[in-house]
Design an enzyme around this catalytic site. Sequence first.
Site, PDB file in Angstrom:
ATOM      1  CD  GLU A 195      -2.818   1.027   2.510  1.00 49.88           C
ATOM      2  OE1 GLU A 195      -3.971   1.476   2.431  1.00 49.88           O
ATOM      3  OE2 GLU A 195      -2.338   0.536   3.554  1.00 49.88           O
ATOM      4  CE  LYS A 242      -7.533   0.643   3.677  1.00 48.84           C
ATOM      5  NZ  LYS A 242      -6.308   1.311   4.177  1.00 48.84           N
ATOM      6  CB  CYS A 292      -4.075  -1.753   4.765  1.00 51.28           C
ATOM      7  SG  CYS A 292      -3.075  -1.226   6.191  1.00 51.28           S
TER       8      CYS A 292
END
Length: 272
Positions: free
Chosen positions: A47, A120, A161
Amino acid sequence: MVSIKDDFRVAAIQTVSSTQLAQNLDQASLLIQQAVDGGAQLIVLPEYFCLMGNKDRDKLAIRETLGHGPIQEFLCAQALLHGIWLVGGTLPLDCGEPDRIYNTTLVYDPSGLRIARYDKIHLFGYKKGAESYDESVSIRPGENSPQTFTAPCGSVGLSICYDLRFPEFFRALGQVNLMVVPAAFTYTTGSAHWDVLLRARAIENQCYVLAAAQGGKHENGRRTWGHSVLIDPWGDVVDSIAEGSGIAMGDINLQHLHDVRESLPALKHRTM
């Protein structure tokens, strides 16, 4: 049609990204080459591999529209040059708002074709003492359903993440052979939870998990946990790296995957 291979080498690249886009792309290029030299056929970048800005909104300055821009050109060129499957960490994509972007993973096949996109959906927030993060300041949550693509190791699920803390998200990917996790866990949260969360996702979904992280002290003062890793379906660590730039690498073994699922058929025993 993708040919499935019993043994398929994958690699997670770990960086300590800076505030300079060109410098970060050069670092990623060198590490991709090293992973390819080691036999990796699918490579995952972390990321924010392209930028760790001084401020949350610095990423707005390098935002790209889908299909255009130097970051996407770099990812496409690297996949084509090396003939690899490349999971491009995350990059800032335009979301139609002036002050926010999508934090997006793009996937390229060995011909350089973009084959998957995931924006995301879970945005990190943390506040304790002087340490504080709020991704929603500069990121708009994605509106897409969980995304997968097919590689020579079979079905691959995409996550980013903070998604790691939501097991229902990973269940929604369906039965996959590999889950990839580009990440930039903080040192605080990573030292406490990174390993146990990754191993849990591998064990409960009986699949390999490949996590590519930021790992070190950045120019902006932030310290990321690192510990990029490949974990097998039994929860064992195949390979890992602590802090600093580098590579965690190993093979996706489909026979081992089959044996784990047959000896403990937990996925078949699900009632909900």
